[in-house]
Every structure is written in C-alpha cells, then in structure tokens.
Design a protein around this motif. Structure first.
Motif, PDB file in Angstrom:
ATOM      1  N   UNK A 107       3.436  -8.715  28.076  1.00  0.00           N
ATOM      2  CA  UNK A 107       4.172  -7.450  28.040  1.00  0.00           C
ATOM      3  C   UNK A 107       5.370  -7.407  28.979  1.00  0.00           C
ATOM      4  N   UNK A 108       5.265  -8.072  30.126  1.00  0.00           N
ATOM      5  CA  UNK A 108       6.357  -8.038  31.103  1.00  0.00           C
ATOM      6  C   UNK A 108       7.605  -8.757  30.597  1.00  0.00           C
ATOM      7  N   UNK A 109       7.467  -9.575  29.556  1.00  0.00           N
ATOM      8  CA  UNK A 109       8.603 -10.257  28.936  1.00  0.00           C
ATOM      9  C   UNK A 109       8.984  -9.580  27.627  1.00  0.00           C
ATOM     10  N   UNK A 110       8.004  -9.163  26.868  1.00  0.00           N
ATOM     11  CA  UNK A 110       8.260  -8.572  25.546  1.00  0.00           C
ATOM     12  C   UNK A 110       8.853  -7.169  25.636  1.00  0.00           C
ATOM     13  N   UNK A 111       8.424  -6.385  26.633  1.00  0.00           N
ATOM     14  CA  UNK A 111       8.783  -4.974  26.702  1.00  0.00           C
ATOM     15  C   UNK A 111       9.793  -4.702  27.823  1.00  0.00           C
ATOM     16  N   UNK A 112      10.585  -3.652  27.625  1.00  0.00           N
ATOM     17  CA  UNK A 112      11.464  -3.188  28.683  1.00  0.00           C
ATOM     18  C   UNK A 112      10.598  -2.549  29.770  1.00  0.00           C
ATOM     19  N   UNK A 113      10.695  -3.048  30.990  1.00  0.00           N
ATOM     20  CA  UNK A 113       9.781  -2.627  32.053  1.00  0.00           C
ATOM     21  C   UNK A 113      10.111  -1.225  32.565  1.00  0.00           C
ATOM     22  N   UNK A 114      11.364  -0.983  32.897  1.00  0.00           N
ATOM     23  CA  UNK A 114      11.810   0.296  33.456  1.00  0.00           C
ATOM     24  C   UNK A 114      11.020   0.650  34.713  1.00  0.00           C
ATOM     25  N   UNK A 115      10.912  -0.299  35.589  1.00  0.00           N
ATOM     26  CA  UNK A 115      10.220  -0.111  36.854  1.00  0.00           C
ATOM     27  C   UNK A 115      10.541  -1.266  37.783  1.00  0.00           C
ATOM     28  N   UNK A 116      10.072  -1.221  39.045  1.00  0.00           N
ATOM     29  CA  UNK A 116      10.436  -2.232  40.052  1.00  0.00           C
ATOM     30  C   UNK A 116       9.593  -3.504  39.952  1.00  0.00           C
ATOM     31  N   UNK A 117       9.587  -4.102  38.769  1.00  0.00           N
ATOM     32  CA  UNK A 117       8.767  -5.291  38.506  1.00  0.00           C
ATOM     33  C   UNK A 117       9.661  -6.416  38.005  1.00  0.00           C
ATOM     34  N   UNK A 118       9.612  -7.561  38.682  1.00  0.00           N
ATOM     35  CA  UNK A 118      10.392  -8.731  38.288  1.00  0.00           C
ATOM     36  C   UNK A 118       9.463  -9.814  37.751  1.00  0.00           C
ATOM     37  N   UNK A 119       9.682 -10.228  36.506  1.00  0.00           N
ATOM     38  CA  UNK A 119       8.906 -11.307  35.888  1.00  0.00           C
ATOM     39  C   UNK A 119       9.751 -12.585  35.932  1.00  0.00           C
ATOM     40  N   UNK A 120       9.332 -13.553  36.742  1.00  0.00           N
ATOM     41  CA  UNK A 120      10.145 -14.744  36.997  1.00  0.00           C
ATOM     42  C   UNK A 120       9.544 -15.960  36.296  1.00  0.00           C
ATOM     43  N   UNK A 121      10.388 -16.662  35.544  1.00  0.00           N
ATOM     44  CA  UNK A 121       9.953 -17.806  34.744  1.00  0.00           C
ATOM     45  C   UNK A 121      10.849 -19.009  35.024  1.00  0.00           C
ATOM     46  N   UNK A 122      10.248 -20.183  35.130  1.00  0.00           N
ATOM     47  CA  UNK A 122      10.988 -21.421  35.394  1.00  0.00           C
ATOM     48  C   UNK A 122      11.483 -22.022  34.083  1.00  0.00           C
ATOM     49  N   UNK A 123      12.697 -22.624  34.118  1.00  0.00           N
ATOM     50  CA  UNK A 123      13.183 -23.344  32.946  1.00  0.00           C
ATOM     51  C   UNK A 123      13.826 -24.658  33.392  1.00  0.00           C
ATOM     52  N   UNK A 124      14.022 -25.552  32.424  1.00  0.00           N
ATOM     53  CA  UNK A 124      14.569 -26.875  32.725  1.00  0.00           C
ATOM     54  C   UNK A 124      16.023 -27.037  32.284  1.00  0.00           C
ATOM     55  N   UNK A 125      16.355 -26.666  31.043  1.00  0.00           N
ATOM     56  CA  UNK A 125      17.680 -26.956  30.503  1.00  0.00           C
ATOM     57  C   UNK A 125      18.401 -25.686  30.048  1.00  0.00           C
ATOM     58  N   UNK A 126      19.712 -25.814  29.923  1.00  0.00           N
ATOM     59  CA  UNK A 126      20.533 -24.704  29.440  1.00  0.00           C
ATOM     60  C   UNK A 126      20.138 -24.291  28.028  1.00  0.00           C
ATOM     61  N   UNK A 127      19.903 -25.264  27.166  1.00  0.00           N
ATOM     62  CA  UNK A 127      19.506 -24.973  25.790  1.00  0.00           C
ATOM     63  C   UNK A 127      18.184 -24.200  25.760  1.00  0.00           C
ATOM     64  N   UNK A 128      17.257 -24.603  26.610  1.00  0.00           N
ATOM     65  CA  UNK A 128      15.951 -23.942  26.652  1.00  0.00           C
ATOM     66  C   UNK A 128      16.087 -22.480  27.068  1.00  0.00           C
ATOM     67  N   UNK A 129      16.861 -22.210  28.106  1.00  0.00           N
ATOM     68  CA  UNK A 129      16.935 -20.841  28.613  1.00  0.00           C
ATOM     69  C   UNK A 129      17.722 -19.937  27.665  1.00  0.00           C
TER      70      UNK A 129
END
Length: 513
Positions: free
Chosen positions: A410-432
């Motif tokens: 939900x933290x990625x699928x939905x607009x949070x509208x609150x003080x919550x940061x969902x941080x995800x690691x990525x490798x390449x420009x194409x991937x992100x």
C-alpha cells in the motif's frame, strides 16, 4: 498603511465581527475579515435552514468557529448571483480587472500575518509554513493582475483576399471552484485569480475542514472593490457536500468547473460535467516518485527530500511518495535521512515557534496513514523509524521510514498523504524509470543527479506533468502546475492558467475588396 487604516475603520463599524478570541493570544491584529457567515451576492448570509457546522483546530480538537451548512437552495442562490454579475463583469476592461486584482493582492499582503494565523488554526500547518502559503497564494493575484492585460487574440493570414480571419478570447461564464483543505488559501487564489482576470465570475466551495480562510479571502475581495456576485463562497458540511457539488457541476448557469482533490472525486465530477459538456480543470491525486542517482549531491538530495516529503506533514498532492535510491548511494542516503528526521523535524502545535511538522487534518486521515503503514509492515516492509501515532496523541503521527518495500504494498500503490517515506533500492536507470512510470498517476516527480546527460534522458522519460530536478520545492505562480494520466486535466498558474476560463471565438470578415 492606508489599507490597514481601512481595516481598523471596518472593525470599528462592525464590532460584532470580533468572534475569534482563540486567535487574540497569538497576535491577531485585525478581525474585520473573520466571518462565520457565507458570502453570496456581496452579502454575508446564513444557510436558509439556519444550520451550521463546526470548524476545529486539528492540533487540539478545540472548536474555533461555526459556519453555515448550506444546501442546494443556498448554492443555487450563489450561482444565480454569479450569473447575474457575469453579465456586467464580462464587459469590464482588462485594465479594470487588473486594477481590482492588484488591490486584492495588496490587501492580502497587508494582512498576511493574520491570514497565516487563521490558516494554522484551522489546518494545523506550522505558522512559518502558513506564512509561506499566504505569500504563495497572494502571488497568484499579483500574477493574474498582470496576465489580465495579456490575454491576447490572433490575426490569421486568410486564404482569400476578400476575407480577414481573427481569433479573440472570451470568458466562459460562471465557474465553480471546488478547493481542498491542504492549501485552503493558495488553491482559491490560484483559481479565482485566473477566473476573474479572464472575465469570469465564480462560486467557491471550500473544504469543510478549512472554510475560514476562504471567507477571509472573500472579505478582502469585497474590501478591494470587487463587485457583488463576482466572488461567492458557499460553505457546506461533509453530508451536504455531494448535493452542493452536484449542483455546482450540473447547473446550466455554470460554464466550467475547477477542482483540486482526489482522483476518485475528480472522476465523479468529470462525469457530472459531461451532462452539460462543461469546461473542466482537474488537479488530482499524485504518487510522486523521488529518485536519487549515484551521482547525486547527497546534501541537496536530503534537503529536497525533507521539503518534498514532510512539508505540511506530507499532506500535499506533490509530496514525494515513492523514494527510489540507487544502490551505490543507498546506505549513505538512508543514514542521512534518519539523522535529518531525528534532529530536524519537530512535531507539535503549529503555533509553537520551533514546530515544523503539524498534525494530520482529521481522524479519517490519521486512520488511513496508520492502516497503510501497518498493512505494509505485515506484507514485509521494514520499519526503520516512527510508524505509529505520536506521544502527543490526537492527530499527530510520527515521521516514518519504511524500507524493503515492493510495488504491491500500500505504501507504494497508494498516495500516502502523511509523513511516511517508503524507500526502495534500485540498480539501473532503466529499472527505476520502469518502476516510477508503473503508476496510473502522473502529477509530479523528482530526481537528483549531477550527470547532465542523465538529467535530460530522465526528464524526458519520466511520466509526470512536473519534475523537480535537484530541487524539492517546485511550485510558483509563474509555473504551469498540473499533471497527466489520472492526475488531472489542464494547468494552473503561468500564462496557461487562463486557458480553462476562456474560449476562442473565430471571426471571419468577408466582403473585403
């Protein structure tokens, strides 16, 4: 000084307006524009039913006022008033409208401190942030005071020597302006400034959580000399809002609608407006990606993150929502985020000087944010910081960091509208880019990179209407604000801000020898 003297004079003439004792202790200077009545046809009025609803401070739950709970009958009166006023307002010159908008702007500037106090009281926004919104909001009146004189037509080369072809722009008519609670001042001025500059009249429906700012703005419009009926404000409780909104969209006297709010409500209004083929501007929900590449300046990325994520406690439509950090800088960024949040964010009542993160707007919102965090953790997200209601109680929620997140959470699928940061690691420009663009919304996006080639590539490929590049604060009166996909239709601010309020009339002059 002349404007302030005028306010003193009005206050002496209308001592009954001194109703808001809660603000006196915070330095309120002039109370002449504080109202607990709606504004229709140049008059301050109650609901025809006599009913009211309460306005409360989200920081402490205390009632700060009561405003009319208007229904369809009242809304129709406002529409009728705007329609009547339009018949003369549309014939005013651009210069006349410009002068009035400039006077309105001057009054907003003269009363900016008091307007900020009202905003903090009803929206919970920290006072420094509220002052920023007032300055931002009044800038639209200044901008459109200037743009009113620059709504140009065109002379087109004719294919026949016996004809001349001319395009002129005309105001569309009465417009309904339906505004949100998170920017109760600026979202009104951004719309109303453009509408009035174009020659339209308006009916404003502010959010039920924050009507006092709208009424204060209307009062200053009246003091600026804007004629009765050109600006109207209808206040309504949540139960009455659907009926009011329905009429604002379907009335044959309404030519256009401008709405800022959720995508779900925007889709509903879009369908309602289709019955009359009305012009519509929609600034809807976002789910902004915030990308940090290996080449980024870490300090600038952290500064951008703090403002894009935690401004107004994360309750902005362009808040950074999905935080993507490239693997080479991920550990440094995460550590710096934790330190910055722990040391620099102060939660509390917006009237406290040191506070920079206020409460969420209402119980529904804090329940949503809490549920979103809990559901994401149940699905495997790692809670790094915060994650629960603050010890202050009420509507305060801790600034939160989630890691080990994935696209189905939900933290990625939905607009949070609150003080919550969902941080995800990525490798390449194409991937992100694939992750960032895999979203039905496309309002704003942010990325940080010092690689100029990458800057151009990503800026072109990121599917959003606005992009902050090495910058977390992108809004301005001069900017074309708006999104793509399910984030809306049209643009607000900039020279394009009048497009929703004008149509092009084609004049073909024949018989020229």
């Amino acid at each position: 000084m002349r404007l302030l003297k005028q306010s003193r004079r009005v206050l002496q003439l209308h001592p009954h307006l001194l109703k808001f004792d809660f603000l006196k202790g915070h330095g309120l200077r002039y109370a002449s524009f504080l109202h607990q009545e709606a504004y229709i046809g140049g008059k301050w009025v109650s609901a025809s039913s006599g009913k009211t609803f309460t306005v409360a401070n989200p920081a402490n739950g205390k009632v700060i006022g009561h405003v009319p709970d208007m229904a369809e009958e009242d809304t129709q009166a406002a529409i009728d008033s705007a329609y009547e006023a339009f018949q003369s307002w549309k014939r005013t010159t651009a210069k006349e409208r410009s002068i009035l908008l400039r006077k309105w702007y001057d009054l907003m500037e003269a009363h900016k401190d008091d307007l900020a106090l009202i905003l903090t009281a009803e929206a919970g926004k920290p006072l420094a942030e509220a002052r920023g919104e007032i300055g931002y909001g009044s800038s639209f009146l200044e901008w459109f005071a200037e743009e009113a004189k620059r709504i140009y037509g065109e002379v087109v080369p004719s294919p026949a020597s016996s004809k001349e072809m001319i395009f002129i722009r005309e105001p569309i008519g009465v417009v309904s302006l339906i505004t949100p609670w998170n920017f109760p001042n600026a979202m009104i001025t951004r719309k109303a400034g453009a509408a009035l500059a174009s020659g339209c009249t308006c009916v404003i429906k502010p959010a039920e959580d924050t009507p006092l700012s709208a009424l204060a703005i209307a009062d200053l419009a009246e003091k600026a000399g804007i004629p009765p009926g050109v600006v109207n404000v209808v206040t309504a409780s949540r139960p009455n809002t659907p009926a009011v909104g329905n009429l604002l969209c379907t009335s044959p006297k309404v030519a256009g609608v401008s709405f800022t709010g959720s995508s779900a409500v925007g889709k509903l209004l879009y369908r309602l407006c289709s019955t009359g083929i009305k012009k519509i501007g929609l600034e809807l929900g976002g789910n902004a990606p915030f990308i940090v590449f290996n080449s980024a300046d870490l300090n600038k990325a952290i500064e951008g993150f703090l403002v894009a994520k935690f401004r107004n406690a994360g309750q902005t439509c362009i808040s950074a929502n999905r935080i993507y950090v490239q693997s080479g800088i991920y550990d440094q960024f995460l550590a710096a985020c934790k330190e910055a949040i722990s040391k620099r964010l102060v939660i509390g009542d917006g009237f406290s000087k040191e506070v920079n993160v206020g409460p969420l707007i209402n119980q529904s919102q804090i329940n949503k944010v809490e549920g979103l965090v809990n559901d994401s953790v149940k699905m495997g997200a790692e809670l790094v910081l915060g994650g629960k209601r603050h010890d202050l109680g009420g509507l305060f929620f801790e600034p939160t960091i989630l890691t080990q997140v994935s696209a189905e959470m939900p933290c990625i699928r939905e607009e949070i509208f609150g003080p919550v940061a969902a941080i995800q690691k990525f490798e390449t420009e194409e991937e992100v880019l694939a992750m960032a663009n895999a979203c039905p919304h496309g309002l704003a996006g942010y990325f940080f990179s010092q690689d100029i080639s990458q800057v151009w590539r990503v800026a072109r490929r990121l599917e959003t209407g606005m992009i902050g590049i090495n910058e977390g604060l992108i809004s301005a009166a001069e900017a074309a604000f708006g999104g793509i996909k399910e984030s809306g239709i049209g643009r607000e601010g900039s020279r394009h801000g009048v497009d929703d309020y004008t149509h092009i009339k084609y004049l073909c002059m024949g018989g020229i020898n």
